[in-house]
Design a protein around this motif. Structure first.
Motif, PDB file in Angstrom:
ATOM      1  N   SER A 190       0.830  -1.209   0.000  1.00  0.00           N
ATOM      2  CA  SER A 190       0.000   0.000   0.000  1.00  0.00           C
ATOM      3  C   SER A 190       0.862   1.256   0.000  1.00  0.00           C
ATOM      4  O   SER A 190       0.552   2.248  -0.665  1.00  0.00           O
ATOM      5  CB  SER A 190      -0.949  -0.002   1.202  1.00  0.00           C
ATOM      6  OG  SER A 190      -0.232   0.115   2.426  1.00  0.00           O
ATOM      7  N   ARG A 191       1.973   1.227   0.745  1.00  0.00           N
ATOM      8  CA  ARG A 191       2.871   2.383   0.757  1.00  0.00           C
ATOM      9  C   ARG A 191       3.524   2.572  -0.617  1.00  0.00           C
ATOM     10  O   ARG A 191       3.696   3.709  -1.084  1.00  0.00           O
ATOM     11  CB  ARG A 191       3.955   2.200   1.831  1.00  0.00           C
ATOM     12  CG  ARG A 191       3.428   2.326   3.245  1.00  0.00           C
ATOM     13  CD  ARG A 191       4.537   2.222   4.280  1.00  0.00           C
ATOM     14  NE  ARG A 191       3.991   2.306   5.631  1.00  0.00           N
ATOM     15  CZ  ARG A 191       3.722   3.435   6.269  1.00  0.00           C
ATOM     16  NH1 ARG A 191       3.973   4.584   5.676  1.00  0.00           N
ATOM     17  NH2 ARG A 191       3.216   3.421   7.485  1.00  0.00           N
ATOM     18  N   ALA A 192       3.889   1.470  -1.266  1.00  0.00           N
ATOM     19  CA  ALA A 192       4.481   1.579  -2.599  1.00  0.00           C
ATOM     20  C   ALA A 192       3.487   2.177  -3.582  1.00  0.00           C
ATOM     21  O   ALA A 192       3.850   2.992  -4.439  1.00  0.00           O
ATOM     22  CB  ALA A 192       4.938   0.201  -3.075  1.00  0.00           C
ATOM     23  N   ILE A 193       2.209   1.793  -3.479  1.00  0.00           N
ATOM     24  CA  ILE A 193       1.184   2.375  -4.350  1.00  0.00           C
ATOM     25  C   ILE A 193       1.078   3.876  -4.105  1.00  0.00           C
ATOM     26  O   ILE A 193       1.054   4.677  -5.047  1.00  0.00           O
ATOM     27  CB  ILE A 193      -0.176   1.683  -4.109  1.00  0.00           C
ATOM     28  CG1 ILE A 193      -0.130   0.230  -4.601  1.00  0.00           C
ATOM     29  CG2 ILE A 193      -1.299   2.446  -4.812  1.00  0.00           C
ATOM     30  CD1 ILE A 193      -1.358  -0.569  -4.231  1.00  0.00           C
ATOM     31  N   HIS A 194       1.033   4.255  -2.847  1.00  0.00           N
ATOM     32  CA  HIS A 194       0.890   5.682  -2.521  1.00  0.00           C
ATOM     33  C   HIS A 194       2.092   6.497  -3.000  1.00  0.00           C
ATOM     34  O   HIS A 194       1.931   7.523  -3.662  1.00  0.00           O
ATOM     35  CB  HIS A 194       0.717   5.868  -1.012  1.00  0.00           C
ATOM     36  CG  HIS A 194       0.760   7.305  -0.577  1.00  0.00           C
ATOM     37  ND1 HIS A 194      -0.271   8.188  -0.813  1.00  0.00           N
ATOM     38  CD2 HIS A 194       1.731   8.019   0.063  1.00  0.00           C
ATOM     39  CE1 HIS A 194       0.051   9.383  -0.332  1.00  0.00           C
ATOM     40  NE2 HIS A 194       1.261   9.305   0.204  1.00  0.00           N
ATOM     41  N   TYR A 195       3.296   6.037  -2.691  1.00  0.00           N
ATOM     42  CA  TYR A 195       4.485   6.838  -2.993  1.00  0.00           C
ATOM     43  C   TYR A 195       4.832   6.855  -4.476  1.00  0.00           C
ATOM     44  O   TYR A 195       5.652   7.663  -4.911  1.00  0.00           O
ATOM     45  CB  TYR A 195       5.670   6.359  -2.153  1.00  0.00           C
ATOM     46  CG  TYR A 195       5.495   6.687  -0.693  1.00  0.00           C
ATOM     47  CD1 TYR A 195       5.302   8.008  -0.283  1.00  0.00           C
ATOM     48  CD2 TYR A 195       5.478   5.692   0.276  1.00  0.00           C
ATOM     49  CE1 TYR A 195       5.115   8.318   1.059  1.00  0.00           C
ATOM     50  CE2 TYR A 195       5.287   5.999   1.620  1.00  0.00           C
ATOM     51  CZ  TYR A 195       5.113   7.311   1.991  1.00  0.00           C
ATOM     52  OH  TYR A 195       4.913   7.617   3.334  1.00  0.00           O
ATOM     53  N   ASN A 196       4.210   5.975  -5.251  1.00  0.00           N
ATOM     54  CA  ASN A 196       4.388   6.002  -6.702  1.00  0.00           C
ATOM     55  C   ASN A 196       3.163   6.572  -7.411  1.00  0.00           C
ATOM     56  O   ASN A 196       3.000   6.396  -8.610  1.00  0.00           O
ATOM     57  CB  ASN A 196       4.689   4.590  -7.212  1.00  0.00           C
ATOM     58  CG  ASN A 196       6.091   4.139  -6.867  1.00  0.00           C
ATOM     59  OD1 ASN A 196       7.051   4.504  -7.531  1.00  0.00           O
ATOM     60  ND2 ASN A 196       6.222   3.364  -5.791  1.00  0.00           N
ATOM     61  N   SER A 197       2.312   7.262  -6.676  1.00  0.00           N
ATOM     62  CA  SER A 197       1.089   7.827  -7.245  1.00  0.00           C
ATOM     63  C   SER A 197       1.158   9.351  -7.264  1.00  0.00           C
ATOM     64  O   SER A 197       2.004   9.959  -6.606  1.00  0.00           O
ATOM     65  CB  SER A 197      -0.116   7.391  -6.399  1.00  0.00           C
ATOM     66  OG  SER A 197      -0.194   8.162  -5.204  1.00  0.00           O
ATOM     67  N   PRO A 198       0.248   9.994  -8.015  1.00  0.00           N
ATOM     68  CA  PRO A 198       0.201  11.464  -8.011  1.00  0.00           C
ATOM     69  C   PRO A 198      -0.149  12.043  -6.643  1.00  0.00           C
ATOM     70  O   PRO A 198       0.019  13.243  -6.425  1.00  0.00           O
ATOM     71  CB  PRO A 198      -0.892  11.775  -9.039  1.00  0.00           C
ATOM     72  CG  PRO A 198      -0.955  10.581  -9.923  1.00  0.00           C
ATOM     73  CD  PRO A 198      -0.660   9.423  -9.029  1.00  0.00           C
ATOM     74  N   ARG A 199      -0.623  11.219  -5.710  1.00  0.00           N
ATOM     75  CA  ARG A 199      -0.989  11.687  -4.369  1.00  0.00           C
ATOM     76  C   ARG A 199       0.194  11.626  -3.395  1.00  0.00           C
ATOM     77  O   ARG A 199       0.013  11.838  -2.202  1.00  0.00           O
ATOM     78  CB  ARG A 199      -2.131  10.833  -3.818  1.00  0.00           C
ATOM     79  CG  ARG A 199      -3.450  10.995  -4.563  1.00  0.00           C
ATOM     80  CD  ARG A 199      -4.523  10.085  -3.958  1.00  0.00           C
ATOM     81  NE  ARG A 199      -5.815  10.283  -4.598  1.00  0.00           N
ATOM     82  CZ  ARG A 199      -6.739  11.142  -4.185  1.00  0.00           C
ATOM     83  NH1 ARG A 199      -6.514  11.872  -3.096  1.00  0.00           N
ATOM     84  NH2 ARG A 199      -7.877  11.279  -4.822  1.00  0.00           N
TER      85      ARG A 199
END
Length: 458
Positions: A190-199
């Motif tokens: 989940s952290r990888a998704i967040h930190y690689n997202s526009p958010r």
């Protein structure tokens, strides 16, 4: 590409063979890939560096590309950017298949990713699929945002698939359901998704739904107004408001009560919340990720989990493999944890003896990566030399006893393996899968939707 630009594909004549760009600084790789693809009735043009690859792109109409990430003059990511802008499906090959590299390549628009050494027949099949895919779909450029994540360790095929999914979903705003046994690393995903997202410039908030008493979880999530209940002496802002313009992870969502499930469903549908004791709807701009080690679909069937919420959460599912199914990652993980705890304790521990590695590889880790980390942390703490020896390992790791796993879990894994084999033989046709496995077609359809519908192009 400026907003409003339109991408067009040159229409080929029926007898014109597709042109494949192969860019790699290793001559043996270029020659091997060229030979195999030409045997598949494809035309191939090669480049020894990124600059030559860009020159070819500017002078010829390429239908698909196979590129190395590490090349002189212009690296693979620079070439990938131009390939994506030109709507060319691209397969990235590299000897460095770490989570960061894979996620970054997929996030920037790569069609697929493969690590060296690779199976040449597998690569040829990926090229064929990419060519088929390009006839019906556009490969959209993705703006690179944020910093790559260094949270996950592992180069196994199973983890490569996880990294690719992360790379594909991170730039979007879809809801993701992350499943897997305890200790497999769901929060790290989940952290990888967040930190690689526009958010990634916004907050990342984690709520463990199992760790908070259910009668307090609502106020923790949505906040409360002053006077909402005894002891509410002032207004409290909830986690959803704190996560505004960022991401919230609802961990262990399978432990949430049906009443709270209904409120989460409303947030997903209407993007508003109400504080406990309040009457005003408050808009929130939050991406929701959910994680669980439970079988939510079985909970839906027994009425313990809302079906409508399940499908809202399960837009994309990322299933994390248990450590016992990716043991080839244990040496990398062990090295990572040794470095971590050696730095924390100030010890000069650099590795393990062959006996220790053999024991680590033989053990099945019911607690998954978290248990391996604890084993290494304990050994480093007790170590007085530079190398971890077998006397530093817990007895249950040195002399593992046969353990009985829950029958339900064992049967589910066996069913999943059977479905994978069936799909490899007859594809995603529910009737054919049902006939092959001699099961009900409706059950086959449900399992195919649950386990195979969100994988995306392979």
């Amino acid at each position: 590409m400026e907003k409003g630009d339109k991408k067009t594909k040159r229409v080929k004549s029926a007898d014109e063979k597709p042109l494949i760009l192969v860019a790699d600084d290793e001559p043996s790789i270029r020659e091997l890939v060229q030979t195999v693809l030409e045997q598949q009735s494809l035309r191939v043009v090669t480049a020894a560096d990124g600059e030559k690859a860009l020159s070819i792109l500017n002078s010829q109409s390429v239908d698909c590309a196979v590129i190395d990430l590490r090349m002189p003059k212009v690296d693979g990511l620079g070439v990938l950017e131009q390939l994506v802008l030109k709507n060319v499906p691209t397969i990235v090959i590299t000897a460095y298949g770490t989570s960061d590299v894979t996620i970054e390549a997929m996030r920037r628009g790569a069609y697929d990713f493969i690590t060296k050494p690779f199976d040449i027949d597998e690569l040829a099949e990926k090229v064929k699929k990419a060519l088929d895919y390009s006839q019906t779909s556009d490969v959209l450029p993705i703006k690179a945002t944020g910093e790559p994540s260094s949270l996950m360790v592992g180069m196994s095929a199973a983890m490569q698939e996880v990294y690719k999914l992360i790379g594909r979903v991170a730039p979007t705003d879809v809801t993701v359901l992350i499943t897997g046994e305890s200790g497999t690393g769901k929060e790290l995903v989940s952290r990888a998704i967040h930190y690689n997202s526009p958010r990634n410039k916004g907050p990342f908030i984690v709520v463990n739904c199992a760790a908070i008493p259910q009668d307090l979880l609502e106020s923790e999530l949505f906040g409360y107004e002053k006077g909402a209940f005894t002891g509410a002496d002032e207004r409290k802002i909830g986690k959803f408001e704190l996560a505004n313009h960022g991401t919230i992870l609802l961990d262990e969502i399978g432990d949430m009560t049906p009443m709270l499930q209904a409120k989460i469903l409303r947030v997903l549908q209407e993007h508003v919340i109400e504080r406990v004791g309040g009457t005003k709807s408050i808009p929130v701009d939050v991406r929701v990720l959910a994680a669980t080690n439970k079988d939510l679909l079985s909970m839906v069937k027994t009425g313990l989990f809302r079906e409508d919420l399940y499908f809202r959460l399960n837009v994309v599912q990322i299933q994390l493999p248990p450590l016992r199914e990716r043991k080839e990652d244990i040496p990398l993980l062990a090295d990572h944890f040794i470095k971590k705890y050696a730095a924390e304790t100030g010890k000069d521990v650099t590795g393990v003896t062959p006996e220790v590695m053999a024991a680590l590889m033989a053990y099945d880790y019911p607690g998954n990566v978290r248990e391996l980390e604890n084993v290494i942390a304990r050994a480093v703490a007790l170590c007085s030399g530079k190398v971890l020896t077998s006397d530093l390992l817990p007895l249950h790791v040195l002399e593992p006893q046969p353990t009985l796993r829950p029958l339900k879990s064992t049967l589910l894994e066996a069913e999943r393996r059977a479905f994978r084999q069936a799909v490899s033989l007859v594809g995603l046709d529910a009737k054919k899968v049902a006939d092959l496995l001699q099961i009900d077609e409706a059950h086959a359809q449900q399992r195919l939707k649950e386990w195979f519908s969100n994988v995306g192009p392979n």
